[in-house]
Write a protein that holds these residues in place. Structure first.
Motif, PDB file in Angstrom:
ATOM      1  N   ALA A 178      66.143  49.985  -7.179  1.00  0.00           N
ATOM      2  CA  ALA A 178      67.590  50.102  -7.346  1.00  0.00           C
ATOM      3  C   ALA A 178      68.274  50.301  -5.997  1.00  0.00           C
ATOM      4  CB  ALA A 178      67.919  51.265  -8.290  1.00  0.00           C
ATOM      5  N   LEU A 179      67.682  51.130  -5.158  1.00  0.00           N
ATOM      6  CA  LEU A 179      68.232  51.392  -3.825  1.00  0.00           C
ATOM      7  C   LEU A 179      68.280  50.105  -2.998  1.00  0.00           C
ATOM      8  CD1 LEU A 179      69.152  53.995  -2.396  1.00  0.00           C
ATOM      9  CD2 LEU A 179      66.848  54.206  -1.475  1.00  0.00           C
ATOM     10  N   THR A 180      67.237  49.321  -3.090  1.00  0.00           N
ATOM     11  CA  THR A 180      67.185  48.039  -2.370  1.00  0.00           C
ATOM     12  C   THR A 180      68.273  47.094  -2.879  1.00  0.00           C
ATOM     13  OG1 THR A 180      64.820  48.305  -2.006  1.00  0.00           O
ATOM     14  CG2 THR A 180      65.696  46.073  -1.793  1.00  0.00           C
ATOM     15  N   TRP A 181      68.441  47.030  -4.190  1.00  0.00           N
ATOM     16  CA  TRP A 181      69.467  46.155  -4.769  1.00  0.00           C
ATOM     17  C   TRP A 181      70.863  46.610  -4.333  1.00  0.00           C
ATOM     18  CZ3 TRP A 181      72.697  47.049  -9.386  1.00  0.00           C
ATOM     19  CH2 TRP A 181      73.414  45.914  -9.761  1.00  0.00           C
ATOM     20  N   ILE A 182      71.076  47.914  -4.304  1.00  0.00           N
ATOM     21  CA  ILE A 182      72.389  48.438  -3.941  1.00  0.00           C
ATOM     22  C   ILE A 182      72.672  48.264  -2.448  1.00  0.00           C
ATOM     23  CG2 ILE A 182      73.757  50.565  -3.748  1.00  0.00           C
ATOM     24  CD1 ILE A 182      72.317  51.452  -6.390  1.00  0.00           C
ATOM     25  N   ILE A 183      71.714  48.633  -1.601  1.00  0.00           N
ATOM     26  CA  ILE A 183      71.963  48.634  -0.157  1.00  0.00           C
ATOM     27  C   ILE A 183      71.791  47.251   0.464  1.00  0.00           C
ATOM     28  CG2 ILE A 183      71.172  49.529   2.074  1.00  0.00           C
ATOM     29  CD1 ILE A 183      70.585  52.177   0.659  1.00  0.00           C
ATOM     30  N   LEU A 184      70.682  46.610   0.193  1.00  0.00           N
ATOM     31  CA  LEU A 184      70.432  45.312   0.838  1.00  0.00           C
ATOM     32  C   LEU A 184      71.124  44.150   0.134  1.00  0.00           C
ATOM     33  CD1 LEU A 184      66.711  45.283   2.038  1.00  0.00           C
ATOM     34  CD2 LEU A 184      68.792  45.660   3.350  1.00  0.00           C
ATOM     35  N   PHE A 185      71.092  44.164  -1.179  1.00  0.00           N
ATOM     36  CA  PHE A 185      71.630  43.027  -1.919  1.00  0.00           C
ATOM     37  C   PHE A 185      73.052  43.264  -2.413  1.00  0.00           C
ATOM     38  CE2 PHE A 185      67.022  42.564  -2.160  1.00  0.00           C
ATOM     39  CZ  PHE A 185      66.910  41.308  -1.599  1.00  0.00           C
ATOM     40  N   LYS A 186      73.634  44.416  -2.018  1.00  0.00           N
ATOM     41  CA  LYS A 186      75.047  44.720  -2.286  1.00  0.00           C
ATOM     42  C   LYS A 186      75.418  44.519  -3.751  1.00  0.00           C
ATOM     43  CE  LYS A 186      75.439  44.867   2.234  1.00  0.00           C
ATOM     44  NZ  LYS A 186      74.745  45.959   2.839  1.00  0.00           N
ATOM     45  N   MET A 187      74.460  44.779  -4.630  1.00  0.00           N
ATOM     46  CA  MET A 187      74.620  44.654  -6.092  1.00  0.00           C
ATOM     47  C   MET A 187      74.983  43.233  -6.512  1.00  0.00           C
ATOM     48  SD  MET A 187      76.150  48.362  -7.206  1.00  0.00           S
ATOM     49  CE  MET A 187      77.695  48.273  -6.341  1.00  0.00           C
ATOM     50  N   CYS A 188      74.563  42.262  -5.725  1.00  0.00           N
ATOM     51  CA  CYS A 188      74.806  40.850  -6.048  1.00  0.00           C
ATOM     52  C   CYS A 188      73.611  40.297  -6.825  1.00  0.00           C
ATOM     53  CB  CYS A 188      74.988  40.029  -4.776  1.00  0.00           C
ATOM     54  SG  CYS A 188      76.474  40.441  -3.865  1.00  0.00           S
ATOM     55  N   PHE A 189      73.879  39.314  -7.643  1.00  0.00           N
ATOM     56  CA  PHE A 189      72.822  38.682  -8.421  1.00  0.00           C
ATOM     57  C   PHE A 189      72.400  37.341  -7.840  1.00  0.00           C
ATOM     58  CE2 PHE A 189      74.948  41.491 -11.436  1.00  0.00           C
ATOM     59  CZ  PHE A 189      73.859  42.221 -11.874  1.00  0.00           C
ATOM     60  N   SER A 190      73.056  36.919  -6.772  1.00  0.00           N
ATOM     61  CA  SER A 190      72.773  35.632  -6.167  1.00  0.00           C
ATOM     62  C   SER A 190      72.822  35.775  -4.649  1.00  0.00           C
ATOM     63  CB  SER A 190      73.817  34.614  -6.635  1.00  0.00           C
ATOM     64  OG  SER A 190      73.789  33.481  -5.828  1.00  0.00           O
ATOM     65  N   ASP A 210      86.851  57.051   6.126  1.00  0.00           N
ATOM     66  CA  ASP A 210      86.646  56.802   4.700  1.00  0.00           C
ATOM     67  C   ASP A 210      85.526  57.718   4.205  1.00  0.00           C
ATOM     68  OD1 ASP A 210      86.442  55.840   2.133  1.00  0.00           O
ATOM     69  OD2 ASP A 210      85.611  53.893   2.700  1.00  0.00           O
ATOM     70  N   PHE A 211      85.903  58.876   3.711  1.00  0.00           N
ATOM     71  CA  PHE A 211      84.914  59.855   3.263  1.00  0.00           C
ATOM     72  C   PHE A 211      84.156  59.393   2.020  1.00  0.00           C
ATOM     73  CE2 PHE A 211      87.635  62.594   5.884  1.00  0.00           C
ATOM     74  CZ  PHE A 211      86.656  63.172   6.682  1.00  0.00           C
ATOM     75  N   ASN A 212      84.739  58.481   1.237  1.00  0.00           N
ATOM     76  CA  ASN A 212      84.044  57.966   0.050  1.00  0.00           C
ATOM     77  C   ASN A 212      82.752  57.253   0.435  1.00  0.00           C
ATOM     78  OD1 ASN A 212      85.824  58.935  -1.875  1.00  0.00           O
ATOM     79  ND2 ASN A 212      87.097  57.101  -1.829  1.00  0.00           N
ATOM     80  N   GLU A 213      82.816  56.420   1.457  1.00  0.00           N
ATOM     81  CA  GLU A 213      81.616  55.704   1.887  1.00  0.00           C
ATOM     82  C   GLU A 213      80.556  56.680   2.387  1.00  0.00           C
ATOM     83  OE1 GLU A 213      79.983  52.455   5.112  1.00  0.00           O
ATOM     84  OE2 GLU A 213      82.127  52.494   4.708  1.00  0.00           O
ATOM     85  N   ILE A 214      80.971  57.668   3.139  1.00  0.00           N
ATOM     86  CA  ILE A 214      80.027  58.666   3.650  1.00  0.00           C
ATOM     87  C   ILE A 214      79.403  59.432   2.487  1.00  0.00           C
ATOM     88  CG2 ILE A 214      79.806  60.769   5.040  1.00  0.00           C
ATOM     89  CD1 ILE A 214      82.120  59.623   6.803  1.00  0.00           C
ATOM     90  N   MET A 215      80.227  59.862   1.534  1.00  0.00           N
ATOM     91  CA  MET A 215      79.722  60.610   0.377  1.00  0.00           C
ATOM     92  C   MET A 215      78.771  59.758  -0.455  1.00  0.00           C
ATOM     93  SD  MET A 215      80.614  63.689   0.591  1.00  0.00           S
ATOM     94  CE  MET A 215      79.913  64.138  -0.967  1.00  0.00           C
ATOM     95  N   ASN A 216      79.100  58.479  -0.638  1.00  0.00           N
ATOM     96  CA  ASN A 216      78.207  57.593  -1.395  1.00  0.00           C
ATOM     97  C   ASN A 216      76.853  57.458  -0.703  1.00  0.00           C
ATOM     98  OD1 ASN A 216      80.110  57.166  -3.382  1.00  0.00           O
ATOM     99  ND2 ASN A 216      80.873  55.271  -2.490  1.00  0.00           N
ATOM    100  N   ASN A 217      76.865  57.336   0.629  1.00  0.00           N
ATOM    101  CA  ASN A 217      75.607  57.250   1.371  1.00  0.00           C
ATOM    102  C   ASN A 217      74.798  58.534   1.239  1.00  0.00           C
ATOM    103  OD1 ASN A 217      75.602  54.608   2.444  1.00  0.00           O
ATOM    104  ND2 ASN A 217      77.131  55.212   3.926  1.00  0.00           N
ATOM    105  N   ILE A 218      75.463  59.654   1.214  1.00  0.00           N
ATOM    106  CA  ILE A 218      74.762  60.929   1.040  1.00  0.00           C
ATOM    107  C   ILE A 218      74.183  61.016  -0.371  1.00  0.00           C
ATOM    108  CG2 ILE A 218      75.082  63.439   0.876  1.00  0.00           C
ATOM    109  CD1 ILE A 218      77.156  63.135   3.183  1.00  0.00           C
ATOM    110  N   GLY A 270      74.250  59.625   7.058  1.00  0.00           N
ATOM    111  CA  GLY A 270      74.575  59.999   5.681  1.00  0.00           C
ATOM    112  C   GLY A 270      73.378  59.919   4.756  1.00  0.00           C
ATOM    113  N   ASN A 271      72.613  58.838   4.872  1.00  0.00           N
ATOM    114  CA  ASN A 271      71.422  58.670   4.038  1.00  0.00           C
ATOM    115  C   ASN A 271      70.418  59.790   4.293  1.00  0.00           C
ATOM    116  OD1 ASN A 271      72.576  56.262   3.180  1.00  0.00           O
ATOM    117  ND2 ASN A 271      71.259  54.984   4.433  1.00  0.00           N
ATOM    118  N   THR A 272      70.175  60.077   5.557  1.00  0.00           N
ATOM    119  CA  THR A 272      69.219  61.118   5.906  1.00  0.00           C
ATOM    120  C   THR A 272      69.719  62.488   5.443  1.00  0.00           C
ATOM    121  OG1 THR A 272      68.505  59.792   7.801  1.00  0.00           O
ATOM    122  CG2 THR A 272      67.859  62.107   7.789  1.00  0.00           C
TER     123      THR A 272
END
Length: 173
Positions: free
Chosen positions: A23-35, A61-69, A121-123
């Motif tokens: 799921a993490l790979t799909w979200i981060i690398l594939f940006k939740m795309c199906f193609s 943009d604190f939302n992006e930082i919070m999402n990464n955390i 953020g991820n770390t």
């Protein structure tokens, strides 16, 4: 009996970790795309923390930082569940490594911005997950009970994610 229970819990936790990593790979690398055609085709790099990609209209943009955390909190929990005897730094190493690999892959394949802020953020999220696990172990007194509760919560989250994923696939067609 206790060792058998621990082994079964560990196998279950490892299975949940595999689903989480996919799921993490799909979200981060594939940006939740199906193609692959839907993936962004740009390459960017930001080596200055909290500048660049997280600044929108001259504000962070604190939302992006919070999402990464938040997205890496489960990673810290899973690592702690699977390797409770590891030192703190040994638990942090795979979290930081996976985050770094994702950032590098985004650059190599030109599918997004490689950003030090995302890495931080991820770390930090993984560190938070390690802390959550530590607190829960103190609260529930035993590793077995803590892992059982966390596995149930993780299973519910995984089922919800798979259901959401299925809905996205159905709506994508």
């Amino acid at each position: 009996m206790i060792e058998k229970l621990k082994r079964r819990q560990k196998i279950f936790t490892m299975s949940l970790l595999v689903v989480y990593c996919l799921a993490l790979t799909w979200i981060i690398l594939f940006k939740m795309c199906f193609s692959f055609q839907d993936l962004p085709n740009f390459r960017g790099i930001n080596l200055i923390p909290f500048v660049g990609s997280v600044v929108i209209n001259n504000q962070i943009d604190f939302n992006e930082i919070m999402n990464n955390i938040l997205i890496f909190v489960p990673f810290g929990i899973y690592i702690s569940m699977l390797k409770p005897d590891w030192t703190f730094l040994k638990r942090v190493a795979p979290i930081a490594s996976v985050s770094l690999v994702f950032e590098v892959f985004q650059f190599i394949f030109a599918i997004g911005a490689t950003d030090i802020t995302d890495f931080i953020g991820n770390t930090l999220g993984g560190l938070l997950g390690i802390g959550v696990y530590f607190v829960l172990c103190k609260l529930f007194k035993t590793e077995i009970k803590t892992n059982k509760i966390l596995n149930v919560i993780a299973l519910i989250g995984t089922v919800c994610f798979i259901a959401l994923f299925g809905l996205l696939i159905l709506n994508n067609d």
